[in-house]
Structure formats: structure tokens, C-alpha cells
Scaffold this active site. Structure first.
Site, PDB file in Angstrom:
ATOM      1  N   GLU A 108      -3.957   7.272  -4.408  1.00 53.27           N
ATOM      2  CA  GLU A 108      -4.381   6.763  -5.722  1.00 53.27           C
ATOM      3  C   GLU A 108      -5.752   7.342  -6.112  1.00 53.27           C
ATOM      4  OE1 GLU A 108      -4.302   2.476  -5.599  1.00 53.27           O
ATOM      5  OE2 GLU A 108      -2.301   2.499  -4.746  1.00 53.27           O
TER       6      GLU A 108
ATOM      7  N   HIS B  51      -1.540   0.092  -9.866  1.00 54.67           N
ATOM      8  CA  HIS B  51      -2.141  -0.861  -8.925  1.00 54.67           C
ATOM      9  C   HIS B  51      -2.703  -2.073  -9.679  1.00 54.67           C
ATOM     10  CE1 HIS B  51      -4.084  -1.115  -4.692  1.00 54.67           C
ATOM     11  NE2 HIS B  51      -3.782  -2.314  -5.169  1.00 54.67           N
TER      12      HIS B  51
ATOM     13  N   ARG C  23       0.868  -1.177   0.000  1.00 54.57           N
ATOM     14  CA  ARG C  23       0.000   0.000   0.000  1.00 54.57           C
ATOM     15  C   ARG C  23       0.905   1.228   0.000  1.00 54.57           C
ATOM     16  NH1 ARG C  23      -3.487  -2.833  -1.359  1.00 54.57           N
ATOM     17  NH2 ARG C  23      -5.522  -3.220  -0.466  1.00 54.57           N
TER      18      ARG C  23
HETATM   19  C1  8YV Z   1      -7.006  -4.644  -5.739  1.00 55.17           C
HETATM   20  C2  8YV Z   1      -5.556  -5.175  -3.828  1.00 55.17           C
HETATM   21  O1  8YV Z   1      -6.960  -3.375  -5.204  1.00 55.17           O
HETATM   22  O2  8YV Z   1      -6.238  -7.280  -3.116  1.00 55.17           O
HETATM   23  C3  8YV Z   1      -5.862  -6.154  -2.772  1.00 55.17           C
HETATM   24  O3  8YV Z   1      -5.704  -5.771  -1.585  1.00 55.17           O
HETATM   25  O4  8YV Z   1      -5.080  -4.115  -3.551  1.00 55.17           O
HETATM   26  C4  8YV Z   1      -5.832  -5.480  -5.264  1.00 55.17           C
HETATM   27  O5  8YV Z   1      -6.036  -6.824  -5.467  1.00 55.17           O
HETATM   28  C5  8YV Z   1      -8.301  -5.253  -5.327  1.00 55.17           C
HETATM   29  O6  8YV Z   1      -8.513  -6.300  -6.176  1.00 55.17           O
HETATM   30  C6  8YV Z   1      -9.436  -4.233  -5.476  1.00 55.17           C
HETATM   31  O7  8YV Z   1     -10.636  -4.879  -5.764  1.00 55.17           O
END
Ligand code: 8YV
Length: 317
Positions: free
Chosen positions: A263, A281, A234
Site C-alpha cells: 500500500e 484500506h 493485511r
Molecule cells: C488503519 C488498521 O490502518 O487498525 C488497523 O490495524 O489497519 C486500520 O484501522 C489504522 O487506523 C491506521 O491508523
């Protein structure tokens, strides 16, 4: 018995998974509503489940509007956007989608490392702008194999990254809140020491308040002018301002980033630096993995409807 009502904050990205929800629940598809707040208020007592995602804020305020909420099923493994502690205090189960995305997230971590170390983004721009036929020389990159990699957060994704690093004959050390007794990898209790030792530092921790700015200016400076920082966790885990300043000044050698503090806003300085690779991302964003994640959300919701329990609950925080 009446069909249970599910408040869905976003569509699942595959029609088959969305169809599974529709077969089991009376769906409130919030993104289709003109006045979402009014719809929630009108049906607040009927809603027993919510579908959300890792990047969809799911606050205590929303949870408290739903007196009969019993389960929150999230698309994604990270849960820093969901007030899990508050939900669990109220006896609400919260499920995420662990494991099905480990490979793709770990693959992207190594992909970002290779791209940053070997300047693949810059190389693409060099060829596409016809510089190859000019006197403009392309700069040397750095070797990846046999180098020292520090993994910050040795969870399931961190372990998948370690497995890949072994394939590149790398020396591996890790930093965690606690040392793991079930892995044969060297633990470094100090994150600054790990950064000073490592050629590459890969961030694979959870997000949220406990890890905010864990990678601070001291860690970034310890990684240093020949070091490369990779973040597939993150954006909040890294002090982004300190990182950008160090990249611009040359006190940090390079960065490969999939995530950012705010973001989809990305600091402009990152867009002009040649020692940086930036992607939007996408670590879990392959068709196979996103299908598996959507299916797991549907499976969690179905299991909850059938048995009262989700399949992959986030452990009590
Ligand atoms: C995507 C993610 O943001 O799984 C997570 O924590 O950050 C990523 O896989 C997620 O799929 C948002 O739907």
C-alpha cells in the site's frame, strides 16, 4: 515533577484527542520537524512514550534510540508494523485500539462481499457510462444469503463477521491457529479444505511474518472459479501475485479487497478486472470509529502518564 516527553510520529485525527495529549505531555510532533532524526537525537533521553499507528513503521532501531522509552501507544488494532516483541523484551508496554473498530471492519467485510458478489462496482460503472440505454447487457451476479462462508482468523473481528454472516443465513466454518472451545462454530484445521468447502473466504487474521502468504496459490485454487476472496486483514496474508494471476485466468471467481501487499500501490491488473472490488484500506474509516480509536490512544497515553500502565496493552507475544 517534569512534564513527560512524548514522541508523536503522526497527528491523532481528531483535535480533541490531540489536545488531550498536549495537556498531559511535552509533545514532539515529528511531522512538523525539518530534521526529525536530529530532533530525536537531541531529546532521546527525555522521551518516555511514543504515539504511532498500525501503518507507521515503529522499528527496533527507533526503539533502541530511546533509552527511557516505557510505552508505545498505537492508533489501530494491527501491530505488524511495530516491533512489539523487541519492545516487550525491553519492558516497554505497547497499546493498540482493539474492539472499538470491530463493527466497522466487519461491516466492510460484508459490504465488500455483497459488492463483489453482486458486482456493485461494475454496475456503477455501467450506469455512469450510459451503457444501460444500449444493448450492452449487465451480467448476473451470485447470491450471498444461504451460502457457505469460511472465516480465516476467528478473533474479535472474525467473530463480528460470523455474527453478520448469520444474519444472511450463511453456513459458517473457520480456520485458526488453534480451535476455539468457546464458540459453536465448525472448525476446519485445514485452510485448503476450508477454501474448497467455502463459497466465500474472508481473511480476518493478524498481519506479520507468521501469517505472510498464508493464503497461497493452493488455497486460492481450492476456493476456485466460483469462489470469492475478501481481505480486510493485511495484504501480506495473501500471495497477491498468485491471487491476481488466478483472477485474470478465471481460476478465482472474484475478490473484494481493502488491503494490499505494498500500500498504497495496487497491482494495475486489479484496476481493470470487473470481478474485483478494490477500496483504499478504509475498514475502520468511519467518523465514529476513528474518533473512538483516537480517544482510546489518548486514554492509553493519559493512563500511562498517571499510573504507569496503558489500558489496552498488546498481550505478551
Ligand atoms: C488503519 C488498521 O490502518 O487498525 C488497523 O490495524 O489497519 C486500520 O484501522 C489504522 O487506523 C491506521 O491508523
Amino acid at each position: 515533577t517534569a512534564t513527560p516527553v512524548l514522541l508523536q510520529l503522526l497527528p491523532l485525527p481528531f483535535p480533541e484527542a490531540q489536545q488531550r495529549l498536549a495537556q498531559r505531555f511535552d509533545l514532539i510532533e515529528l511531522w512538523k520537524e525539518q530534521d526529525p532524526d536530529a530532533v530525536i537525537a537531541a531529546r532521546q533521553n527525555e522521551i518516555v512514550a511514543v504515539v504511532t499507528s498500525a501503518m507507521t513503521p515503529t522499528s527496533a532501531k527507533l526503539i533502541d534510540k530511546l533509552p527511557n522509552l516505557r510505552a508505545i501507544c498505537s492508533h489501530g488494532v494491527g501491530y505488524d508494523a511495530i516491533d512489539v516483541k523487541h519492545a516487550q523484551k525491553k519492558g516497554i508496554q505497547v497499546s493498540n485500539t482493539p474492539d472499538v473498530l470491530n463493527d466497522c471492519v466487519a461491516d466492510l467485510a460484508l459490504g465488500l462481499l455483497l459488492a463483489t458478489a453482486r458486482r456493485l462496482g461494475q454496475a456503477e460503472r455501467y450506469v455512469r457510462s450510459n451503457l444501460w440505454s444500449t444493448d450492452a447487457k449487465f451480467p448476473l451476479g451470485v447470491k450471498v444469503s444461504h451460502k457457505k462462508i469460511g472465516i480465516v482468523g476467528l478473533g474479535r473481528i472474525g467473530m463480528a463477521i460470523a455474527q453478520r454472516a448469520k444474519g444472511f443465513d450463511m453456513e459458517i466454518r473457520y480456520h485458526n491457529r488453534r480451535q476455539r472451545t468457546d464458540v459453536g462454530l465448525t472448525y476446519e484445521p485445514s485452510l485448503v479444505e476450508l477454501a474448497a468447502w467455502a463459497d466465500f473466504l474472508v481473511i480476518a487474521t493478524v498481519g506479520g511474518p507468521d501469517t505472510r502468504h498464508l493464503v497461497n496459490d493452493d488455497v486460492i485454487k481450492a476456493l476456485g472459479r466460483d469462489g470469492i476472496l475478501i481481505n480486510i486483514s493485511r495484504g501480506t496474508v495473501v500471495d497477491e501475485t498468485a491471487m491476481v494471476n488466478a483472477l485474470v485466468s478465471g481460476e478465482l471467481g472474484g475478490a473484494g479487497l481493502d488491503v494490499y501487499e505494498s500500500e498504497p500501490t495496487v497491482p494495475d491488473a486489479l484496476k481493470t478486472l470487473d470481478n474485483v472490488v478494490i477500496v483504499p484500506h478504509i475498514a475502520s474509516a468511519t467518523s465514529e470509529t476513528r474518533k473512538a480509536m483516537a480517544d482510546l490512544v489518548a486514554a492509553n497515553a493519559e493512563a500511562f502518564a498517571k499510573t504507569g500502565n496503558v489500558i489496552t496493552p498488546i498481550p505478551p507475544l
